[in-house]
Design a protein around this motif. Structure first.
Motif, PDB file in Angstrom:
ATOM      1  N   LEU A 148      72.921 -23.742  31.165  1.00  0.00           N
ATOM      2  CA  LEU A 148      72.072 -24.614  30.827  1.00  0.00           C
ATOM      3  C   LEU A 148      70.977 -23.564  29.544  1.00  0.00           C
ATOM      4  CD1 LEU A 148      70.604 -25.167  34.117  1.00  0.00           C
ATOM      5  CD2 LEU A 148      71.071 -26.827  32.485  1.00  0.00           C
ATOM      6  N   TYR A 149      71.816 -21.789  29.957  1.00  0.00           N
ATOM      7  CA  TYR A 149      70.915 -21.320  28.759  1.00  0.00           C
ATOM      8  C   TYR A 149      71.791 -20.989  27.139  1.00  0.00           C
ATOM      9  CZ  TYR A 149      69.977 -16.502  26.511  1.00  0.00           C
ATOM     10  OH  TYR A 149      70.057 -16.126  24.793  1.00  0.00           O
ATOM     11  N   TYR A 150      73.160 -21.326  26.829  1.00  0.00           N
ATOM     12  CA  TYR A 150      73.719 -21.742  26.336  1.00  0.00           C
ATOM     13  C   TYR A 150      73.608 -23.512  25.566  1.00  0.00           C
ATOM     14  CZ  TYR A 150      75.892 -17.129  26.209  1.00  0.00           C
ATOM     15  OH  TYR A 150      75.228 -16.000  25.653  1.00  0.00           O
ATOM     16  N   ARG A 151      73.784 -24.562  26.879  1.00  0.00           N
ATOM     17  CA  ARG A 151      73.685 -26.141  25.681  1.00  0.00           C
ATOM     18  C   ARG A 151      72.300 -26.511  26.184  1.00  0.00           C
ATOM     19  NH1 ARG A 151      78.931 -28.229  28.000  1.00  0.00           N
ATOM     20  NH2 ARG A 151      77.893 -29.511  25.674  1.00  0.00           N
ATOM     21  N   LYS A 152      71.468 -25.725  26.606  1.00  0.00           N
ATOM     22  CA  LYS A 152      70.238 -26.573  27.145  1.00  0.00           C
ATOM     23  C   LYS A 152      70.190 -27.589  28.151  1.00  0.00           C
ATOM     24  CE  LYS A 152      67.589 -23.256  24.948  1.00  0.00           C
ATOM     25  NZ  LYS A 152      69.025 -21.982  24.563  1.00  0.00           N
ATOM     26  N   LEU A 153      69.711 -28.798  28.014  1.00  0.00           N
ATOM     27  CA  LEU A 153      70.018 -29.996  29.233  1.00  0.00           C
ATOM     28  C   LEU A 153      70.751 -30.618  27.800  1.00  0.00           C
ATOM     29  CD1 LEU A 153      66.124 -31.237  28.692  1.00  0.00           C
ATOM     30  CD2 LEU A 153      66.894 -30.108  30.523  1.00  0.00           C
ATOM     31  N   GLY A 154      71.629 -30.329  27.053  1.00  0.00           N
ATOM     32  CA  GLY A 154      73.086 -30.628  26.786  1.00  0.00           C
ATOM     33  C   GLY A 154      74.320 -30.274  27.745  1.00  0.00           C
ATOM     34  N   TYR A 155      74.007 -29.667  28.316  1.00  0.00           N
ATOM     35  CA  TYR A 155      75.114 -29.320  29.677  1.00  0.00           C
ATOM     36  C   TYR A 155      75.373 -30.078  30.404  1.00  0.00           C
ATOM     37  CZ  TYR A 155      76.856 -26.665  33.586  1.00  0.00           C
ATOM     38  OH  TYR A 155      77.169 -26.468  34.222  1.00  0.00           O
ATOM     39  N   PHE A 156      74.278 -31.016  30.753  1.00  0.00           N
ATOM     40  CA  PHE A 156      74.366 -32.425  32.104  1.00  0.00           C
ATOM     41  C   PHE A 156      75.120 -33.508  31.206  1.00  0.00           C
ATOM     42  CE2 PHE A 156      70.182 -30.081  33.192  1.00  0.00           C
ATOM     43  CZ  PHE A 156      70.790 -29.715  34.806  1.00  0.00           C
ATOM     44  N   LYS A 157      75.735 -33.336  30.296  1.00  0.00           N
ATOM     45  CA  LYS A 157      76.419 -34.549  29.280  1.00  0.00           C
ATOM     46  C   LYS A 157      77.748 -34.822  29.601  1.00  0.00           C
ATOM     47  CE  LYS A 157      77.706 -35.964  25.073  1.00  0.00           C
ATOM     48  NZ  LYS A 157      77.950 -35.850  23.364  1.00  0.00           N
ATOM     49  N   HIS A 158      77.984 -33.176  29.878  1.00  0.00           N
ATOM     50  CA  HIS A 158      79.480 -33.054  30.405  1.00  0.00           C
ATOM     51  C   HIS A 158      79.691 -33.680  31.839  1.00  0.00           C
ATOM     52  CE1 HIS A 158      78.924 -29.737  33.340  1.00  0.00           C
ATOM     53  NE2 HIS A 158      79.930 -29.968  33.535  1.00  0.00           N
ATOM     54  N   PHE A 159      78.916 -34.304  32.646  1.00  0.00           N
ATOM     55  CA  PHE A 159      79.173 -35.038  33.980  1.00  0.00           C
ATOM     56  C   PHE A 159      79.134 -36.109  33.919  1.00  0.00           C
ATOM     57  CE2 PHE A 159      76.375 -30.578  35.028  1.00  0.00           C
ATOM     58  CZ  PHE A 159      77.304 -30.682  37.189  1.00  0.00           C
ATOM     59  N   PHE A 160      78.823 -36.613  33.279  1.00  0.00           N
ATOM     60  CA  PHE A 160      79.057 -38.250  32.777  1.00  0.00           C
ATOM     61  C   PHE A 160      79.749 -38.667  31.686  1.00  0.00           C
ATOM     62  CE2 PHE A 160      74.388 -36.994  33.279  1.00  0.00           C
ATOM     63  CZ  PHE A 160      74.282 -37.603  35.115  1.00  0.00           C
ATOM     64  N   GLU A 161      80.681 -37.658  31.753  1.00  0.00           N
ATOM     65  CA  GLU A 161      81.502 -38.017  30.536  1.00  0.00           C
ATOM     66  C   GLU A 161      83.020 -38.116  31.533  1.00  0.00           C
ATOM     67  OE1 GLU A 161      80.258 -35.638  26.688  1.00  0.00           O
ATOM     68  OE2 GLU A 161      81.947 -34.925  27.856  1.00  0.00           O
ATOM     69  N   PRO A 162      83.994 -39.413  31.078  1.00  0.00           N
ATOM     70  CA  PRO A 162      83.412 -40.201  29.642  1.00  0.00           C
ATOM     71  C   PRO A 162      82.536 -41.929  30.079  1.00  0.00           C
ATOM     72  CG  PRO A 162      85.820 -40.540  30.939  1.00  0.00           C
ATOM     73  CD  PRO A 162      85.349 -39.359  31.465  1.00  0.00           C
ATOM     74  N   PHE A 163      82.967 -41.783  31.655  1.00  0.00           N
ATOM     75  CA  PHE A 163      82.001 -43.179  31.939  1.00  0.00           C
ATOM     76  C   PHE A 163      80.933 -42.106  32.663  1.00  0.00           C
ATOM     77  CE2 PHE A 163      86.417 -44.347  30.553  1.00  0.00           C
ATOM     78  CZ  PHE A 163      85.769 -45.157  29.542  1.00  0.00           C
ATOM     79  N   VAL A 164      79.448 -42.692  33.258  1.00  0.00           N
ATOM     80  CA  VAL A 164      78.891 -42.472  34.399  1.00  0.00           C
ATOM     81  C   VAL A 164      79.203 -42.576  35.396  1.00  0.00           C
ATOM     82  CG1 VAL A 164      77.213 -42.930  35.365  1.00  0.00           C
ATOM     83  CG2 VAL A 164      77.002 -43.568  32.186  1.00  0.00           C
ATOM     84  N   PHE A 165      80.279 -43.256  36.076  1.00  0.00           N
ATOM     85  CA  PHE A 165      80.931 -43.426  37.864  1.00  0.00           C
ATOM     86  C   PHE A 165      82.117 -42.529  37.368  1.00  0.00           C
ATOM     87  CE2 PHE A 165      83.639 -46.082  34.421  1.00  0.00           C
ATOM     88  CZ  PHE A 165      84.448 -45.669  34.882  1.00  0.00           C
ATOM     89  N   PHE A 166      82.448 -41.197  36.925  1.00  0.00           N
ATOM     90  CA  PHE A 166      83.317 -40.509  36.869  1.00  0.00           C
ATOM     91  C   PHE A 166      82.022 -39.251  37.480  1.00  0.00           C
ATOM     92  CE2 PHE A 166      86.628 -40.928  33.840  1.00  0.00           C
ATOM     93  CZ  PHE A 166      87.456 -41.977  34.859  1.00  0.00           C
TER      94      PHE A 166
END
Length: 250
Positions: A148-166
């Motif tokens: 969270l410190y280094y990537r801010k809110l962009g950190y949560f992006k990897h939870f939904f890659e490559p698709f949301v159902f992952f």
């Protein structure tokens, strides 16, 4: 002899050996302090290990010299440089430098804890799953905070890659990291102590030496090697997890 009978015999041997080694009179069950139950022996051994680390580092750095460094100073410098090389290889130098104190302290604590149980009548704090699980949870929280410190809110992006159902799969993967860290370390150190105890129970000649403790030289050497390796693996995986969440392209 059946497998069940063999298992019970092994438990009896372990019980006798552990009782012979318990010269300090530690309770066999967890002690309730009012705010929760804990293993008193693990607590005492952890504080002893922390004290030994303080003594070791102070002795190694008290009279530091550039031209003629002492043996302890060289040992500490080599360990620090080795860990720094690992950190800088996986993280950029700025991020790696900010974590060096933590990584070095983590490695020393793990190393001393893993080896402390090889001393007569003592026990490795890392042979208790509560210790290893607590350390693993600390690393897990550290990784999330740094992400969270280094990537801010962009950190949560990897939870939904490559698709949301992952998302469920990614969550299971994240939650499995502290469990694998904890049980890998605990399993190796505890298994080593159990095997040493079994060997002692099978060799009556050594049962009365040093309070019932005298493992074979080969197995003792292997246990020392395992202690170093497990401390390295835990620290290396910590660096790897931090590298994954702090990288610009996760």
């Amino acid at each position: 002899m059946s497998a069940a009978a063999g298992h019970e015999a092994s438990k009896d041997i372990l019980a006798v050996v552990h009782e012979n080694l318990n010269v300090w009179g530690f309770p066999h069950d967890a002690v309730n302090f009012g705010f929760g139950a804990m293993n008193l022996k693990t607590l005492v051994m952890t504080w002893i290990v922390m004290g030994l680390i303080v003594i070791f580092t102070v002795a190694a750095t008290r009279n530091m010299q550039l031209k003629r460094p002492g043996k302890l100073q060289l040992m500490v410098e080599e360990m620090f440089q080795f860990l720094r090389g690992l950190a800088y290889e996986n993280l950029d130098p700025k991020k790696g430098a900010s974590l060096m104190c933590l990584l070095f302290s983590l490695f020393l604590f793990l190393l001393f804890s893993n080896l402390w149980g090889l001393i007569p009548t003592m026990m490795s704090p890392t042979a208790d799953v509560n210790t290893t699980l607590g350390m693993a949870l600390f690393v897990f929280i550290l990784v999330q905070v740094l992400g969270l410190y280094y990537r801010k809110l962009g950190y949560f992006k990897h939870f939904f890659e490559p698709f949301v159902f992952f998302l469920p799969i990614v969550l299971v993967e994240e939650l499995s990291k502290p469990l694998t860290l904890a049980f890998r370390l605990y399993g190796n150190i505890y298994a080593g102590e159990v095997l040493i105890a079994v060997l002692l129970g099978l060799i009556p000649l050594t049962a009365t030496i040093f309070g019932g403790f005298l493992a074979s030289v080969i197995w003792l050497s292997f246990s020392i090697f395992v202690g170093f390796i497990q401390a390295f693996i835990f620290t290396m995986l910590t660096i790897a997890y931090v590298s994954q969440v702090t990288a610009e392209h996760h």
